[in-house]
Scaffold this active site. Structure first.
Site, PDB file in Angstrom:
ATOM      1  N   GLU A   1       6.191  10.107   3.356  1.00  0.00           N
ATOM      2  CA  GLU A   1       5.268   8.389   2.765  1.00  0.00           C
ATOM      3  C   GLU A   1       4.143   8.267   2.143  1.00  0.00           C
ATOM      4  O   GLU A   1       3.197   9.317   1.772  1.00  0.00           O
ATOM      5  CB  GLU A   1       4.588   7.503   3.795  1.00  0.00           C
ATOM      6  CG  GLU A   1       4.477   5.886   3.608  1.00  0.00           C
ATOM      7  CD  GLU A   1       4.098   5.231   4.664  1.00  0.00           C
ATOM      8  OE1 GLU A   1       3.853   5.825   5.450  1.00  0.00           O
ATOM      9  OE2 GLU A   1       4.083   3.832   4.422  1.00  0.00           O
ATOM     10  N   TYR A  42      -6.012   0.825   9.108  1.00  0.00           N
ATOM     11  CA  TYR A  42      -6.771   1.323   7.504  1.00  0.00           C
ATOM     12  C   TYR A  42      -8.595   0.506   8.454  1.00  0.00           C
ATOM     13  O   TYR A  42      -9.044  -0.111   8.209  1.00  0.00           O
ATOM     14  CB  TYR A  42      -6.399  -0.053   6.190  1.00  0.00           C
ATOM     15  CG  TYR A  42      -5.326   0.491   5.462  1.00  0.00           C
ATOM     16  CD1 TYR A  42      -5.010   2.064   5.110  1.00  0.00           C
ATOM     17  CD2 TYR A  42      -4.223   0.681   5.686  1.00  0.00           C
ATOM     18  CE1 TYR A  42      -4.249   3.039   4.673  1.00  0.00           C
ATOM     19  CE2 TYR A  42      -3.291   0.774   5.204  1.00  0.00           C
ATOM     20  CZ  TYR A  42      -3.608   2.352   4.052  1.00  0.00           C
ATOM     21  OH  TYR A  42      -2.556   2.456   3.884  1.00  0.00           O
ATOM     22  N   ASP A  81       0.575  -1.592  -0.099  1.00  0.00           N
ATOM     23  CA  ASP A  81       0.056  -0.225  -0.096  1.00  0.00           C
ATOM     24  C   ASP A  81       1.130   1.021  -0.742  1.00  0.00           C
ATOM     25  O   ASP A  81       0.981   2.303  -0.502  1.00  0.00           O
ATOM     26  CB  ASP A  81      -0.957   0.165   1.190  1.00  0.00           C
ATOM     27  CG  ASP A  81      -0.104   0.140   2.246  1.00  0.00           C
ATOM     28  OD1 ASP A  81       0.743  -0.636   3.032  1.00  0.00           O
ATOM     29  OD2 ASP A  81      -0.409   1.032   3.674  1.00  0.00           O
ATOM     30  N   ASP A  84       5.595   0.590   3.491  1.00  0.00           N
ATOM     31  CA  ASP A  84       5.585  -1.323   4.052  1.00  0.00           C
ATOM     32  C   ASP A  84       6.072  -1.791   3.329  1.00  0.00           C
ATOM     33  O   ASP A  84       5.217  -2.307   2.027  1.00  0.00           O
ATOM     34  CB  ASP A  84       4.350  -1.016   5.181  1.00  0.00           C
ATOM     35  CG  ASP A  84       3.477  -0.703   5.442  1.00  0.00           C
ATOM     36  OD1 ASP A  84       2.908  -0.965   3.940  1.00  0.00           O
ATOM     37  OD2 ASP A  84       2.492  -0.920   5.801  1.00  0.00           O
TER      38      ASP A  84
END
Ligand SMILES: *[C@@H]1O[C@H](CO)[C@@H](O)[C@H](O)[C@H]1NC(C)=O
Length: 496
Positions: free
Chosen positions: A476, A236, A84, A87
């Protein structure tokens, strides 16, 4: 670092004048951005996020195969798909949303993707749908995640070296997840439109699966974070409920199948599923503004008078986003960037801008404007705001840097991304263990591998950007920042 060749007075003008003259502003760009270059890079980014066995035509060469046993613990094949963000977890909820938005980008703006980019965008969609088909291969079950996030986040490790727990998480009738299943149905349905004429058999497969997954989502209602709280929260977590994903799934199934049942479902459930809630939100968790804009197209084309309330909501959304109106609810940084609190702000910038642009096109075709109280907003105004946001991302901003890696003379050097920040397998063939990666994480040096096209979380509300790995909210990248940006860049590459 490039020389600073913009006069300060110009920048000041652009910043302070933004709110006052948005209505008349045609050009606030010093460089004239290369939208086609940015489009190419925005799609290339998805190759850097690939999990599984990489194909021979893989262009991001510093990546290698990874996660080749994903699903094995549950005796299923869950290889492939996308990481995603920075990571190595495969989170199904944002992956499905990413696939839906990539598909929407291709459906509305594929005709604007020149120079081979349409083919690349379609491959990016298919990398998502091939995985979602595996995750939904068994009736009544959806695999919604691979990778224990605590184990993963405890390490700074290349995907190629992963030795963290690759737990496969699932939902079923007893542990429902209408949110992630509804979004997965939306993704499969949207992608079926992308492949309709290009690969009819694959398109049918996607649509049939979407129908089944939606039925499962609707029949077994609940939020996946109830049963999978420990695995999906706070990453999430479904914060705003699963109702929006049911409407969203039905909206895409209606568009893809043109079957009356989905339209009737939407009309029947509009109130129960709270279609009018939080009109100015659109992202992996909240689909409301997206539902309203998507369904408005049907209304504006004169095909669905019974969906009129969605167009009213979409208009209200537009008035709440445009700066300088009495209805404005969305914040802007002094430099003119849409800003919402909570981190990874660029996801809001790209997804809201995408809706502005898509809605602007639907309005233009119907010769409509948006009534906002005393005034009205033209389709051209919506486009200018969307373009202003894209230009900000690409470098027309107070720091005069691009927030897309590898685009323009200055861009983020220390993105919060394991694969990008650790030496590549080619440069360092021996394993780098879980904690051995920490020194690369903490290093002040630029990342060794350019994740070209990655757009990071972006500056804070004061237009400041630390360019530092530990500041993950700013540094990120995520797949759902880029997915709507692909459509925006396609449009502006063909119209500027
Ligand atoms: C934004 O970041 C800058 C530099 O890191 C910092 O000085 C400033 O306080 C931040 N502003 C806000 C509102 O957090």
């Amino acid at each position: 670092m490039a020389p600073n060749h913009l006069p300060a007075s110009f920048q000041l003008f652009c910043t302070t004048a933004f709110f006052l003259i948005l209505l008349h502003l045609h050009h606030c760009s010093a460089f004239g951005q290369n939208y086609h270059d940015a489009l190419r890079k925005s799609i290339l980014f998805f190759e850097g996020q690939r999990s599984g066995k990489l194909p021979p035509d893989q262009r991001v060469r510093w990546r290698r195969d990874s996660g080749l046993h994903d699903g094995a613990s549950a005796e299923v094949d869950l290889t492939g798909g996308y990481y995603d963000a920075g990571d190595n977890v495969k989170f199904g909820f944002p992956m499905a949303f990413t696939t839906t938005l990539l598909s929407w980008s291709v459906i509305d703006f594929g005709k604007n993707m020149g120079g081979g980019e349409l083919g690349n965008a379609i491959k990016a969609v298919k990398w998502g749908t091939d995985y979602l088909l595996k995750a939904t291969a068994h009736d009544g079950v959806v695999y919604v995640q691979v990778g224990d996030p605590l184990s993963d986040h405890n390490c700074w490790e290349r995907p190629e070296d992963m030795d963290t727990l690759r737990t496969a998480y699932r939902i079923d009738a007893n542990n429902p997840g209408s949110d992630v299943a509804g979004e997965t149905a939306a993704a499969l349905a949207a992608a079926s439109i992308v492949f309709r004429s290009r690969d009819p058999a694959y398109s049918r497969l996607l649509l049939n699966r979407a129908v089944k997954v939606f039925e499962f989502a609707d029949r077994h209602r609940g939020a996946y974070s109830s049963s999978l709280h420990y695995a999906v929260c706070p990453f999430y977590c479904d914060n705003n409920g699963y109702q929006d994903e049911l409407l969203w799934g039905a909206a895409w199934l209606h568009k893809a199948s043109r079957r009356r049942v989905y339209r009737e479902y939407i009309v029947r459930n509009e109130v129960v599923l709270r279609a009018g809630d939080t009109i100015n939100e659109f992202g992996w968790d909240n689909k409301h503004a997206g539902i309203n804009v998507l369904l408005s197209k049907e209304v504006l084309m004169g095909r669905a008078a019974d969906l009129k309330s969605f167009q009213i909501n979409a208009d209200e959304f537009i008035c709440s986003v445009l700066p300088g109106f009495s209805h404005t609810q969305v914040q802007y940084s002094p430099g003119g960037l849409i800003f919402k609190a909570g981190g990874s702000n660029m996801q809001h910038v790209t997804s809201l801008s995408f809706l502005l642009l898509a809605y602007s096109n639907y309005l233009s075709h119907a010769n409509h404007a948006v009534p906002c109280g005393e005034t009205s907003a033209s389709p051209a105004l919506l486009k200018r705001l969307a373009k202003r946001q894209v230009d900000y991302i690409l470098g027309d901003n107070p720091l005069r840097m691009s927030y897309m890696v590898g685009y323009g003379p200055r861009y983020p050097q220390r993105i919060h991304h394991r694969g990008s920040s650790l030496p590549s397998v080619q440069a360092h063939p021996t394993r780098i263990g879980c904690k051995a990666g920490s020194r690369y994480y903490l290093s002040p040096n630029p990342n060794p591998n350019l994740l070209v096209g990655a757009v990071v979380g972006g500056p804070n509300i004061s237009d400041a950007f630390p360019d530092s790995r530990p500041y993950f909210q700013e540094s990120e990248p995520t797949t759902y920042i880029n997915a709507p940006l692909v459509g925006l860049l396609a449009y502006f590459s063909a119209h500027s």
